[in-house]
Design a protein around this motif. Structure first.
Motif, PDB file in Angstrom:
ATOM      1  N   SER A 205      85.804 129.662  43.596  1.00 60.87           N
ATOM      2  CA  SER A 205      84.949 129.924  42.490  1.00 60.87           C
ATOM      3  C   SER A 205      85.665 131.018  41.179  1.00 60.87           C
TER       4      SER A 205
ATOM      5  N   LEU B 114      79.146 122.836  44.579  1.00 60.68           N
ATOM      6  CA  LEU B 114      78.342 121.998  45.377  1.00 60.68           C
ATOM      7  C   LEU B 114      78.921 120.947  46.107  1.00 60.68           C
TER       8      LEU B 114
ATOM      9  N   CYS C 169      73.890 129.590  44.171  1.00 60.29           N
ATOM     10  CA  CYS C 169      73.148 128.487  44.353  1.00 60.29           C
ATOM     11  C   CYS C 169      73.936 127.085  44.658  1.00 60.29           C
ATOM     12  N   SER C 170      74.794 127.015  44.138  1.00 58.78           N
ATOM     13  CA  SER C 170      75.646 125.960  44.198  1.00 58.78           C
ATOM     14  C   SER C 170      76.173 125.938  45.354  1.00 58.78           C
TER      15      SER C 170
ATOM     16  N   ARG D 180      73.915 130.434  39.298  1.00 60.63           N
ATOM     17  CA  ARG D 180      74.063 129.128  39.430  1.00 60.63           C
ATOM     18  C   ARG D 180      75.404 129.047  40.385  1.00 60.63           C
TER      19      ARG D 180
ATOM     20  N   PRO E 278      79.579 125.423  37.624  1.00 55.69           N
ATOM     21  CA  PRO E 278      79.250 125.758  39.309  1.00 55.69           C
ATOM     22  C   PRO E 278      78.901 124.630  40.128  1.00 55.69           C
ATOM     23  N   ARG E 279      78.399 123.433  39.391  1.00 55.63           N
ATOM     24  CA  ARG E 279      77.927 122.335  40.263  1.00 55.63           C
ATOM     25  C   ARG E 279      79.193 121.962  41.233  1.00 55.63           C
ATOM     26  N   ASP E 280      80.697 122.268  40.582  1.00 59.18           N
ATOM     27  CA  ASP E 280      81.640 121.418  41.279  1.00 59.18           C
ATOM     28  C   ASP E 280      81.433 122.126  42.699  1.00 59.18           C
TER      29      ASP E 280
ATOM     30  N   GLY F 292      75.270 123.588  48.628  1.00 59.63           N
ATOM     31  CA  GLY F 292      76.477 122.811  49.082  1.00 59.63           C
ATOM     32  C   GLY F 292      76.710 122.878  50.335  1.00 59.63           C
TER      33      GLY F 292
END
Length: 467
Positions: A230, A32, A244-245, A241, A28-30, A249
């Motif tokens: 996504s 962001l 939120c990411s 996640r 998920p942080r990708d 972002g």
């Protein structure tokens, strides 16, 4: 058993068809980094300056920027949640509410929207490169402008041509580079800011217009692209996640850069012209790095637009490969950019475009998210992949509840829009306040819920994303 695709860099052939489990990768942080890199551009600074140009004080502008983005970017987060669950694009998922043929209509709207942003970005890229050539003493004119347009258009199609894997990887590095350069710019500009300037107090109606501008230029306009990026995440990825990411972002750089734009506007309102106006407040040694930053950051943003707009046109029913769509979009952007650069009509076109964008966007987001909520996040994947719609076929390919809610919501939004080119009758009655977004959202969400909650097609099937 085949191993998951870890995102090797190659020309991506996949369009709106479902992404199989073996091709899923990433975290998920990708998202962001993707959305931070996409929104960290000069355009964002300009939006902040435009808020002050409406007549708001700096304090009011900051409040509007925070409120507008707090309302808009959660929408991007929520429209990103369905990607891992379904493995397909946002406009394809929208078929569940609108039907396959109804979804094509909204696919056209979404495609036109992103083409508008692509053309706007390419215009500013060309202006920045021409400014660099002028500083270098190179001759400029119509021939030079045409060559620059063609070269920049060719460069900007590279990332979306190679597709998702390269874009996700590149955005991580661009995000850091852009953040550092904009931090240097802030350090150079903020000491010049006159906090006592622009102390006029704009009316509440004007503040609503500013909030609509913030939302339409940011998270609301990106919402139809949420699941496009996504969808490559594994199917059991945390929905919280993902949301939120994606939301953070976009939200963090948008707020910071818009505030920078608003603060800079207290020095000179010419900041609304990011190429010939804004550099006047910068020291001479930073003008060239700034123009390079402007061009490169907008090239990166346009890569995201180009990638999604091609997918939207496939969702609209146009039978061309995703790679072919990239070239179609690029050619169209070249024509629009030429007309804007040669005709010097860019800012008029941009203001009109942004002012009317919310009329279809707000109702669509309302229908899409209400449908997702009614289904509890579950979809029939075979039906989404079926061009005829499967259980989502509706009446002859049209999802009547979704299309009725969309149409009525668009009327409600149009009645309450307040832009430079059109002011709705209800906006006139409330002092030219712009309540188009809440009007479109509430009307479409309530109407779709009312029409769909007893429909046999609503009970959820399939597996939701893990929260």
């Amino acid at each position: 058993m085949s191993q998951p695709d870890r995102g090797e860099v190659r020309v991506e052939r996949r369009g709106i068809e479902l992404v199989p489990s073996a091709a899923r990768y990433g975290r998920p942080r990708d998202l962001l980094f993707l959305w931070a890199g996409t929104t960290t551009t000069v355009f964002t600074v300009v939006y902040g300056a435009t808020v002050v140009a409406l007549g708001l004080s700096l304090v009011q502008a900051v409040m509007v920027i925070v409120i507008g983005n707090l309302l808009a970017y959660p929408l991007l987060g929520l429209t990103s949640v369905q990607g891992p669950t379904t493995g397909t694009t946002t406009l394809t998922i929208s078929r569940a509410a609108l039907g396959p043929r109804g979804g094509r209509v909204l696919g056209v709207f979404a495609w036109v929207t992103l083409v508008g942003f692509e053309a706007g970005g390419l215009v500013l890229i060309v202006f920045a490169v021409l400014a660099l050539l002028t500083r270098a003493g190179a001759p400029t004119g119509t021939t030079t402008s045409v060559l620059v347009i063609l070269v920049m258009a060719g460069i900007q199609l590279l990332l979306p041509l190679f597709g998702h894997a390269l874009m996700m990887r590149a955005q991580k590095y661009f995000t850091v580079i852009f953040a550092v350069l904009f931090a240097v710019m802030a350090a150079l500009v903020l000491p010049q800011v006159d906090l006592a300037a622009g102390t006029g107090h704009a009316s509440l109606a004007t503040c609503t217009v500013a909030v609509a501008l913030v939302m339409s230029g940011g998270g609301l306009s990106w919402a139809p692209a949420g699941a496009n990026f996504s969808r490559y995440l594994p199917g059991d990825t945390s929905a919280v996640r993902v949301a939120c990411s994606a939301a953070l972002g976009g939200f963090v750089p948008y707020v910071l850069l818009m505030v920078l734009g608003a603060a800079t506007a207290s020095i000179t309102l010419d900041v609304a012209d990011p190429i010939s106006g804004l550099p006047r407040v910068l020291p001479g040694w930073f003008v060239v790095p700034y123009l390079v930053l402007a061009a490169v950051s907008l090239l990166v943003q346009n890569s995201t637009n180009l990638y999604s707009s091609g997918l939207n046109l496939q969702a609209a029913g146009v039978r061309v490969s995703r790679v072919g769509m990239v070239f179609v979009d690029t050619a169209l952007c070249v024509v629009i950019t030429y007309l804007a650069v040669v005709g010097q009509s860019f800012y008029t076109m941009l203001n009109a475009f942004l002012g009317l964008l919310v009329i279809w966007l707000a109702p669509w987001v309302a229908v899409y998210l209400t449908d997702w909520w009614l289904r509890r996040g579950r979809y029939d994947l075979d039906s989404l992949a079926d061009p005829e719609g499967g259980r989502y076929r509706g009446a002859a390919g049209f999802g009547v509840p979704g299309l009725v809610a969309q149409a009525v919501g668009m009327v409600a939004a149009a009645l309450w829009v307040s832009s430079s080119t059109y002011v709705g009758p209800l906006a006139h009655l409330t002092g030219d306040a712009d309540l188009s977004i809440p009007a479109g959202l509430v009307t479409s969400a309530f109407l779709y819920w009312s029409l769909s909650r007893r429909t046999p097609d609503v009970p959820p099937i399939g597996r939701p994303a893990r929260a």
